[in-house]
Design a protein around this motif. Structure first.
Motif, mmCIF file in Angstrom:
data_model
loop_
_atom_site.group_PDB
_atom_site.id
_atom_site.type_symbol
_atom_site.label_atom_id
_atom_site.label_comp_id
_atom_site.label_asym_id
_atom_site.label_seq_id
_atom_site.Cartn_x
_atom_site.Cartn_y
_atom_site.Cartn_z
ATOM 1 N N HIS A 192 0.782 -1.114 -0.135
ATOM 2 C CA HIS A 192 0.063 0.014 0.152
ATOM 3 C C HIS A 192 0.878 1.162 -0.167
ATOM 4 N N ILE A 193 2.039 1.013 0.165
ATOM 5 C CA ILE A 193 3.071 2.209 0.180
ATOM 6 C C ILE A 193 3.268 2.806 -1.124
ATOM 7 N N LYS A 194 3.376 4.322 -1.339
ATOM 8 C CA LYS A 194 3.471 4.881 -2.626
ATOM 9 C C LYS A 194 4.767 5.232 -2.700
ATOM 10 N N ASP A 195 5.567 5.489 -3.982
ATOM 11 C CA ASP A 195 6.761 6.424 -4.089
ATOM 12 C C ASP A 195 6.563 7.403 -3.571
ATOM 13 N N GLY A 196 7.650 8.115 -3.068
ATOM 14 C CA GLY A 196 7.639 9.116 -2.333
ATOM 15 C C GLY A 196 7.380 9.376 -0.914
ATOM 16 N N GLN A 197 6.441 8.452 -0.433
ATOM 17 C CA GLN A 197 6.280 8.387 0.960
ATOM 18 C C GLN A 197 7.604 8.197 1.861
ATOM 19 N N LEU A 198 7.673 9.167 2.696
ATOM 20 C CA LEU A 198 8.977 8.663 3.975
ATOM 21 C C LEU A 198 8.516 7.761 4.955
ATOM 22 N N ILE A 199 9.185 7.020 5.325
ATOM 23 C CA ILE A 199 9.198 6.049 6.498
ATOM 24 C C ILE A 199 9.916 6.487 7.584
ATOM 25 N N VAL A 200 9.444 6.500 8.576
ATOM 26 C CA VAL A 200 10.249 6.868 9.821
ATOM 27 C C VAL A 200 10.018 5.734 11.238
ATOM 28 N N SER A 201 10.808 5.111 11.606
ATOM 29 C CA SER A 201 10.612 4.119 12.482
ATOM 30 C C SER A 201 11.409 4.670 13.725
ATOM 31 N N ILE A 202 10.684 4.368 14.709
ATOM 32 C CA ILE A 202 11.145 4.895 16.060
ATOM 33 C C ILE A 202 11.313 3.655 17.160
ATOM 34 N N LEU A 257 9.690 -3.628 3.246
ATOM 35 C CA LEU A 257 8.874 -2.663 2.788
ATOM 36 C C LEU A 257 9.310 -2.081 1.244
ATOM 37 N N GLY A 258 10.563 -2.873 0.926
ATOM 38 C CA GLY A 258 11.001 -2.540 -0.327
ATOM 39 C C GLY A 258 12.122 -1.155 -0.426
ATOM 40 N N GLU A 259 12.812 -1.049 -1.246
ATOM 41 C CA GLU A 259 13.806 -0.045 -1.161
ATOM 42 C C GLU A 259 13.065 1.514 -1.215
ATOM 43 N N ARG A 260 13.065 2.054 0.124
ATOM 44 C CA ARG A 260 12.271 3.229 0.409
ATOM 45 C C ARG A 260 13.274 4.244 1.145
ATOM 46 N N ALA A 261 12.672 5.530 1.172
ATOM 47 C CA ALA A 261 13.295 6.440 1.972
ATOM 48 C C ALA A 261 13.099 6.281 3.511
ATOM 49 N N ILE A 262 13.906 5.903 4.380
ATOM 50 C CA ILE A 262 14.010 5.543 5.561
ATOM 51 C C ILE A 262 14.679 6.395 6.693
ATOM 52 N N VAL A 263 13.889 6.797 7.659
ATOM 53 C CA VAL A 263 14.716 7.603 8.656
ATOM 54 C C VAL A 263 14.480 6.739 9.858
ATOM 55 N N GLU A 272 14.318 17.441 1.764
ATOM 56 C CA GLU A 272 12.948 18.012 2.462
ATOM 57 C C GLU A 272 12.349 17.029 3.057
ATOM 58 N N GLN A 273 12.646 15.690 2.974
ATOM 59 C CA GLN A 273 12.466 14.458 3.905
ATOM 60 C C GLN A 273 12.963 14.624 5.191
ATOM 61 N N ARG A 274 14.277 14.873 5.188
ATOM 62 C CA ARG A 274 15.199 15.196 6.323
ATOM 63 C C ARG A 274 14.437 16.220 7.268
ATOM 64 N N GLN A 275 13.978 17.253 6.617
ATOM 65 C CA GLN A 275 13.412 18.362 7.321
ATOM 66 C C GLN A 275 12.165 17.888 8.124
ATOM 67 N N GLN A 276 11.314 17.099 7.098
ATOM 68 C CA GLN A 276 10.227 16.545 7.780
ATOM 69 C C GLN A 276 10.550 15.900 8.893
ATOM 70 N N ALA A 277 11.154 14.971 8.977
ATOM 71 C CA ALA A 277 11.549 14.073 10.079
ATOM 72 C C ALA A 277 12.080 14.855 11.151
ATOM 73 N N GLU A 278 13.006 15.787 10.902
ATOM 74 C CA GLU A 278 13.440 16.655 12.042
ATOM 75 C C GLU A 278 12.393 17.355 12.526
ATOM 76 N N GLN A 279 11.558 17.925 11.881
ATOM 77 C CA GLN A 279 10.199 18.633 12.407
ATOM 78 C C GLN A 279 9.405 17.905 13.275
ATOM 79 N N LEU A 280 9.434 16.619 12.985
ATOM 80 C CA LEU A 280 8.625 15.897 13.781
ATOM 81 C C LEU A 280 9.373 15.630 15.178
ATOM 82 N N LEU A 281 10.513 15.310 15.077
ATOM 83 C CA LEU A 281 11.116 14.781 16.368
ATOM 84 C C LEU A 281 11.527 16.129 17.229
#
Ligand SMILES: NC(=O)C1=CN([C@@H]2O[C@H](COP(=O)(O)OP(=O)(O)OC[C@H]3O[C@@H](n4cnc5c(N)ncnc54)[C@H](O)[C@@H]3O)[C@@H](O)[C@H]2O)C=CC1
Ligand SMILES: O=C(O)[C@@H]1CCC=N1
Length: 272
Positions: free
Chosen positions: A86-96, A109-115, A141-150
């Motif tokens: 169900h995951i689409k290209d461009g979606q960032l995965i953040v695992s805690i 999950l397949g080769e994806r952007a993962i933080v 941009e995704q790095r910024q998104q993860a950083e904003q979250l944490l």
């Protein structure tokens, strides 16, 4: 940067802290959603933060920019395998999750952007600290998104190498428990010295807070701050000598090594 839409998979303690931090920073409820298999958990988080909740993980991630995996490490493989189609290209995965490597996540999950991040529970009071590692697929941009979250729940510190997450887990992920242990021990010792329990507890807690704030605010290191408390042949010296005679530093070193090793072992056991 436009506000990313975020879905939390697993709406437990850590997810609630992160959602609370984002809401307190003015992120709108419409940008956040969560799924949980527990109806009670869904109702609680929805009532508290006004966000949409889902029983289906796949439904929750539909149309979001960031997917935060905030379930227990033991549940990660099954949840990821179910989510993968169900995951689409461009979606960032953040695992805690503790002890789940980005390579294991990519396997499921397949080769994806993962933080991959390691937060800690003071996030509840927005006094947390997290170590973050981004795999090569993560965009600026995704790095910024993860950083904003944490950073909504405390300090967010980037790591260049993923294996350092084991060290972050040992220092700050598990770290609150070590300070609680010291608080427990100092309170008990104070009580034994004749103080009412509540007084011993308050003296200990406020001392921990004051010491941490001094260490943060000071331009000298903790060793120098310690020396300034320690008068020659005085009371602090008597205590510090007792700690050191008992091998305090070596004990702390061994304890943190055990935590880091366990983090690596978990990755080995749960990552297959
Ligand atoms: N508690 C801590 O000090 C820290 C925890 N972590 C990590 O955070 C993650 C979450 O931990 P907590 O919030 O403490 O756990 P928690 O148990 O409070 O939350 C997990 C939630 O996931 C839900 N869940 C379980 N299986 C599910 C499924 N298949 N689909 C959807 N939801 C499901 C549960 O109902 C629960 O509400 C863990 O991976 C842990 O390693 C990271 C840093 C510190
Ligand atoms: O004890 C644990 O495994 C988790 C990870 C860091 C804090 N709690």
């Amino acid at each position: 940067m436009t506000t990313p839409r975020i879905a939390f998979i697993g709406a437990g303690n850590m997810a609630a802290s992160l959602i609370g931090g984002m809401r307190a920073q003015g992120v709108g409820a419409e940008s956040i959603r969560a799924s949980d298999r527990g109806a009670e958990q869904r109702e609680k988080i929805s009532a508290q933060y006004g966000i949409d909740v889902f029983a289906s993980n796949a439904e929750a991630i539909n149309g979001v920019d960031v997917i935060v995996l905030s379930i227990k490490p033991q549940a990660m493989k099954e949840v990821c395998l179910d989510l993968a189609p169900h995951i689409k290209d461009g979606q960032l995965i953040v695992s805690i999750a503790a002890g789940i490597s980005s390579a294991s996540l990519a396997n499921w999950l397949g080769e994806r952007a993962i933080v991959r991040c390691m937060p800690n529970t003071p996030a509840l009071l927005r006094q947390g600290v997290s170590g973050l590692y981004a795999n090569p697929q993560v965009s600026a941009e995704q790095r910024q998104q993860a950083e904003q979250l944490l950073s909504a729940v405390g300090l967010a510190l980037w790591l260049d190498e993923e294996h350092l997450i084991d060290a972050v887990t040992a220092v700050s992920g598990s770290g609150p428990a070590y300070f609680f242990l010291l608080i427990e021990a100092m309170t008990a010792a104070g009580e034994k010295l004749g103080l009412p329990r509540e007084t011993a507890e308050k003296l200990t807690q406020q001392t921990a807070l004051g010491a941490a704030q001094m260490a943060i605010a000071s331009d000298v290191d903790a060793a120098e701050l310690r020396r300034r408390v320690t008068s020659p042949a005085g009371t602090t010296e008597a205590a510090i000598k007792t700690f050191q005679a008992g091998g305090f530093e070596a004990l702390v070193d061994a304890a943190l090594n055990a935590a880091a090793q366990r983090s690596a072992e978990l990755a080995e056991q749960l990552g297959k």
